[in-house]
Design an enzyme around this catalytic site. Structure first.
Site, PDB file in Angstrom:
ATOM      1  N   SER A   1      -8.708 103.243  43.615  1.00  0.00           N
ATOM      2  CA  SER A   1      -8.896 101.866  43.808  1.00  0.00           C
ATOM      3  C   SER A   1      -7.865 101.311  43.031  1.00  0.00           C
ATOM      4  O   SER A   1      -7.483  99.968  42.840  1.00  0.00           O
ATOM      5  CB  SER A   1     -10.205 101.416  43.266  1.00  0.00           C
ATOM      6  OG  SER A   1     -10.456 102.121  41.907  1.00  0.00           O
TER       7      SER A   1
ATOM      8  N   LYS B   1      -5.380  97.490  34.925  1.00  0.00           N
ATOM      9  CA  LYS B   1      -6.255  97.158  36.214  1.00  0.00           C
ATOM     10  C   LYS B   1      -7.056  96.269  35.832  1.00  0.00           C
ATOM     11  O   LYS B   1      -7.342  95.924  34.748  1.00  0.00           O
ATOM     12  CB  LYS B   1      -6.803  98.668  36.543  1.00  0.00           C
ATOM     13  CG  LYS B   1      -7.576  98.758  37.778  1.00  0.00           C
ATOM     14  CD  LYS B   1      -8.056 100.119  37.973  1.00  0.00           C
ATOM     15  CE  LYS B   1      -9.121 100.259  39.141  1.00  0.00           C
ATOM     16  NZ  LYS B   1      -9.436 101.582  39.594  1.00  0.00           N
TER      17      LYS B   1
ATOM     18  N   SER C   1      -9.203 107.534  41.715  1.00  0.00           N
ATOM     19  CA  SER C   1      -8.727 106.402  42.072  1.00  0.00           C
ATOM     20  C   SER C   1      -7.404 106.090  40.914  1.00  0.00           C
ATOM     21  O   SER C   1      -6.684 105.124  41.264  1.00  0.00           O
ATOM     22  CB  SER C   1      -9.686 105.172  41.377  1.00  0.00           C
ATOM     23  OG  SER C   1     -11.035 105.208  42.338  1.00  0.00           O
TER      24      SER C   1
END
Length: 472
Positions: free
Chosen positions: A152, A77, A176
């Site tokens: 996210s 990420k 997330s």
């Protein structure tokens, strides 16, 4: 090349000589080339670097010196630092920034011969539930038409879902990792707070943030967590508690006492297919001999207000370092120091991030600190005590991962309250610091994946993963 779902299957073919790591990386790079322009899961791809690493591991395999994650092709990420690589947190405020060091979790998987294939799209600084708040555009779900990926860690989930890598490392502040895993039909683990070092994680809300894996199987989630967990001299908040073998799944048949959150499962806002799938899973657990009971959680209405009050306050403090002075975006229109701060931050931060910084600054202001921030901390303690008490009576607490399946792009953006409600069932684990996992639980009438969430007591990841593997 066939599509692999587990590291075990990959390694079986690697060690039998049926495939090489280079061929494996080439397979994933080909998928990225074909799919990423549409899905927008990767922000940058480390193609040559990944191929060179693959050749190195192929040599190790022949020599018999390869380590645990040989054959694991991973994405990370955009909130995780990787030395000499761009790290932008999905934001323009960090344009041009290259990490000066590697996050502990990332370094640990590299040390075990994982191959990092690229940097993955995410909501700006982890602030979002759909990946629509990224400065680089939304990431799309690989299932359905114009469906959100969840956030996210949306890019991290879609990359695994669309076979652009085997697994990903995401971050979970309020769901997330678990929410996009639920939306994409994957396994997502949020460990106990302090279980995994946060060194090298670009902070959103420091007392909530956790690094966790997104995979196709519980087994791969277990091995990744086993490797990234544990004490770290760089992080004074990480736990020194020993890391058990998460991959040594218990084989003896056990029956568990399971509580499901009545307010969640019986909620009027629950999508009918999600409710039906959840009830079917509960019926299956009963049929397997487990004790399943409804539990009342009267504080559920305080989950989101507590979460957003505290996380925005922490974000206000954490994001103050991005000011255009030392690194990242600097406004070309600044005329003095004050205008440099104002213009750089206004231009660099997106709308949602600016909103949360302002909310956080407000709740921390002298006139409102006690009315909001202090009160939210007190409620956080009450929620934790109530949850801990339930987990002395029950082995696990379960509920749907999300109230609905993945919705269409733009469907919730006009109403932020509806958007925030998507986190209703996931934020509890972050508020109280406990481990939780999302596993696939079928699909709705449109073929969109449904997630099932399981939460356990502190540092009980081994039991949690064993149970998840049992019922997944």
């Amino acid at each position: 090349m066939k599509v692999y779902s587990t590291l075990k299957d990959i390694q079986a073919d690697l060690y039998a000589g049926n495939i090489t790591c280079r061929q494996l990386v080439e397979f994933y790079l080909k998928n990225i080339e074909e799919k990423n322009n549409t899905l927008n899961a990767f922000l940058s791809v480390f193609d040559q670097e990944a191929l060179e690493k693959a050749d190195e591991i192929d040599t190790k395999i022949k020599a018999g010196t390869a380590k645990k994650l040989a054959g694991m092709v991973l994405g990370i990420k955009d909130l995780l630092c990787y030395k000499d690589h761009t790290s932008q947190a999905g934001s323009r405020i960090l344009d041009g920034f290259e990490s000066q060091f590697t996050a502990t979790a990332v370094q640990r998987v590299i040390d075990e011969d994982a191959i990092i294939i690229g940097r993955q799209n995410c909501d700006e600084f982890g602030m979002g539930s759909t990946n629509e708040n990224s400065a680089f555009g939304p990431c799309l779900n690989a299932v359905g038409e114009n469906r959100v990926a969840g956030g996210s860690s949306g890019g991290s989930a879609v990359a695994v879902q669309a076979d652009m890598c085997l697994a990903s490392l995401g971050t979970d502040t309020g769901g997330s990792v678990r929410m996009p895993a639920g939306f994409c039909g994957l396994v997502g683990v949020k460990p106990t707070y302090t279980r995994v070092s946060r060194w090298g994680l670009i902070a959103y809300a420091s007392s909530f943030d956790c690094i966790g894996p997104i995979t196709k199987s519980v087994e791969d989630a277990a091995i990744l967590l086993e490797i990234i967990a544990g004490k770290d001299e760089q992080d004074s908040t990480v736990s020194n508690e020993n890391v058990p073998s998460y991959t040594a799944f218990q084989t003896e048949k056990k029956t568990y006492k399971i509580g499901y959150l009545k307010e969640a499962v019986e909620s009027e806002g629950l999508q009918p297919e999600v409710k039906a799938a959840t009830l079917a899973k509960l019926a299956y657990l009963k049929a397997q001999g487990h004790e399943v009971e409804a539990v009342d959680f009267p504080l559920i209405k305080y989950f989101l207000p507590t979460y957003y009050t505290l996380t925005t306050a922490e974000a206000s403090s954490n994001l103050s370092r991005f000011d255009g002075v030392r690194y990242g975006h600097r406004s070309a229109e600044a005329t003095d120091l004050i205008s440099l701060y104002k213009k750089s931050r206004f231009e660099g931060f997106g709308k949602e991030t600016r909103k949360r910084i302002m909310l956080g600054t407000f709740v921390l202001s002298a006139s409102y600190y006690d009315a909001y921030y202090t009160k939210a901390q007190k409620i956080r303690r009450l929620i934790k005590e109530f949850t801990d008490n339930l987990l002395t009576e029950y082995d696990f607490l379960v509920c749907p991962t999300t109230p609905t399946t993945a919705y269409k792009l733009g469907e919730k953006t006009a109403d932020p309250i509806q958007m925030y409600l998507g986190d209703l069932f996931t934020v509890q684990a972050n508020v109280v610091g406990l481990p939780a996992i999302s596993i696939p639980n079928g699909v709705d009438n449109d073929g969109m994946p449904i997630g099932f969430q399981i939460m356990a007591g502190a540092f009980e990841e081994a039991e949690l993963l064993t149970f998840a593997k049992l019922i997944a």
